[in-house]
Design an enzyme around this catalytic site. Structure first.
Site, PDB file in Angstrom:
ATOM      1  N   GLU A 130     -15.270  -0.878   6.030  1.00 11.58           N
ATOM      2  CA  GLU A 130     -15.584  -0.790   4.600  1.00 11.58           C
ATOM      3  C   GLU A 130     -16.754   0.151   4.342  1.00 11.58           C
ATOM      4  OE1 GLU A 130     -15.839  -1.816   0.400  1.00 11.58           O
ATOM      5  OE2 GLU A 130     -14.327  -1.389   1.925  1.00 11.58           O
TER       6      GLU A 130
ATOM      7  N   HIS B 143     -15.856   3.823   4.822  1.00 11.81           N
ATOM      8  CA  HIS B 143     -15.136   4.291   3.642  1.00 11.81           C
ATOM      9  C   HIS B 143     -16.108   4.662   2.523  1.00 11.81           C
ATOM     10  CE1 HIS B 143     -12.071   4.637   0.583  1.00 11.81           C
ATOM     11  NE2 HIS B 143     -12.596   3.646  -0.116  1.00 11.81           N
TER      12      HIS B 143
ATOM     13  N   HIS C  34      -7.774   2.004  -8.791  1.00 13.92           N
ATOM     14  CA  HIS C  34      -8.673   2.707  -7.869  1.00 13.92           C
ATOM     15  C   HIS C  34      -7.880   3.713  -7.024  1.00 13.92           C
ATOM     16  CE1 HIS C  34     -12.245   3.395  -5.547  1.00 13.92           C
ATOM     17  NE2 HIS C  34     -11.736   2.885  -4.436  1.00 13.92           N
TER      18      HIS C  34
ATOM     19  N   HIS D 271       9.988  -1.080  -6.286  1.00 16.75           N
ATOM     20  CA  HIS D 271       9.451   0.106  -5.604  1.00 16.75           C
ATOM     21  C   HIS D 271      10.518   0.742  -4.722  1.00 16.75           C
ATOM     22  CE1 HIS D 271       6.782   2.770  -3.454  1.00 16.75           C
ATOM     23  NE2 HIS D 271       7.021   2.159  -2.304  1.00 16.75           N
TER      24      HIS D 271
ATOM     25  N   HIS E 213       2.445   6.601   5.635  1.00 15.95           N
ATOM     26  CA  HIS E 213       3.238   6.533   4.400  1.00 15.95           C
ATOM     27  C   HIS E 213       2.343   6.787   3.181  1.00 15.95           C
ATOM     28  CE1 HIS E 213       6.810   5.501   2.145  1.00 15.95           C
ATOM     29  NE2 HIS E 213       6.144   4.597   1.445  1.00 15.95           N
TER      30      HIS E 213
END
Length: 376
Positions: free
Chosen positions: A103, A106, A173, A280, A338
């Site tokens: 985290e 990032h 986000h 999706h 992906h």
């Protein structure tokens, strides 16, 4: 959050950004420096999106349960007592050493992107003012908008943590990150030469439709990821052995609710996850067919041929990685790839849109040699 911690975080972001800034500084001439800075910032933003996917998929979004630091510290080492206590209480919980570092890494990269965008804005304003506001390619409004946009993205990053991974916040986000990437791709295209595109091809509207369809599909994919619905259907082409499985659209597509919960506070039924996954998956074929058609249309124009080829390659990659997540039980590496494929499609379709609109008019050229200097 005390001032010292904020200063330490800012210096960390600056330190990470110094590596690409040094690479840019070595370029000769302002035009080359600015173009390289745009390209490097776009590359770092792409990497940040990929690492953000890794953060989300490893369930590290709450690895540090406050923002922007980690337990009000600038790095996990300084917060070792809190992390040790949380990990001992819940060894597989949201706070562990590995998740805290994922985290915070990032966040460090996000700060570095912010530094790079500030550098872009400063350079644009400096050149614009020094030229007497005559060099139109360096109009600073777009670069200034980028800074405002990255601040908005940072706010949603904070809300992602403080609102405990609420799906709609996390999805927004993600979409804002991809929009920032698209804006940088547009700026990159504006400062690079392109082969001339035939004005009679009529590619502008189809390219815009393709980007709109992709945006909707990415939003649906983000909704799958943020609701952890990737394995709601574990077979293909059927779902739970049915072409149209039992689904709960009302709960599945209620936007304002907590993770894993309905708006009323009950546990989210599995049929809601199935609905999220199935929509999706089904819409993916609409997007694939349209983008393949658009790519073949682009292949007929020499100025768009390279972009068209890459579109076909990345669409094929997306199809393969999407199916692999189902058949191979959602392996982490393939799931991250992906997400990266979706970002690459954004880059390619933004480039296609730019060329379709501006290359025929001759204003995409960054130099007199533009007609013989192709980019993607």
């Amino acid at each position: 959050m005390n001032a010292i911690t904020l200063i330490e975080l800012g210096l960390t972001g600056l330190l990470v950004a110094l590596v690409p800034l040094y690479f840019v500084w070595r370029a000769k001439g302002f035009d080359n420096k600015y173009r390289k800075l745009v390209g490097v910032t776009m590359f770092f933003t792409f990497d940040l999106i990929m690492f953000g996917a890794f953060t989300r998929l490893t369930d590290s979004g709450l690895g540090c349960p406050d923002w922007p630091g980690c337990y009000n510290r600038s790095n996990p080492l300084l917060a070792h007592e809190h992390i040790n206590a949380a990990q001992q209480a819940m060894p597989t919980g949201p706070v562990t050493w590995s998740k805290a570092w994922i985290e915070m890494t990032h966040r460090y990269f996000a700060m570095a992107v912010g530094v790079l965008i500030i550098a872009l804005m400063v350079l644009a304003w400096r050149r614009w003012v020094r030229s007497g506001k005559t060099e139109q390619q360096y109009r600073p409004w777009f670069a200034t908008a980028l800074l405002g946009f990255v601040c908005l993205q940072g706010a949603f990053g904070a809300w992602t943590v403080t609102m405990k991974l609420q799906p709609v916040i996390v999805t927004i986000h993600l979409l804002l990150g991809l929009t920032l990437l698209a804006m940088l791709a547009w700026l990159y295209a504006r400062h690079n030469p392109h082969l001339a595109v035939s004005p009679g091809r009529g590619m502008a509207t189809p390219a815009a439709i393709g980007l709109a369809l992709l945006t909707l599909q990415i939003a649906l994919g983000g909704w799958v990821s943020t609701n952890y619905a990737a394995l709601a259907c574990t077979d293909f082409p059927l779902c739970d052995g049915k072409l149209v499985p039992d689904m709960d659209f009302a709960h599945g597509f209620t936007l304002w609710r907590h993770l894993g919960m309905t708006a009323a506070g009950d546990f989210l039924p599995f049929q809601a996850l199935t609905a999220i996954h199935w929509v999706h998956r089904s819409f993916a074929f609409v997007v694939i067919l349209y983008v393949v058609w658009l790519a073949h249309k682009a292949l007929r124009d020499p100025g768009l041929r390279k972009t068209g080829r890459w579109l076909l390659i990345i669409v094929a990659l997306q199809l393969c990685t999407g199916l692999a997540t189902i058949y191979l039980n959602w392996p982490l590496a393939i799931a991250v790839v992906h997400n990266g494929g979706a970002a690459l499609l954004v880059l390619l379709l933004v480039m296609l849109n730019y060329k379709a609109r501006y290359a025929p008019a001759g204003i995409a050229a960054a130099s007199p040699q533009a007609a013989v200097s192709p980019v993607t």
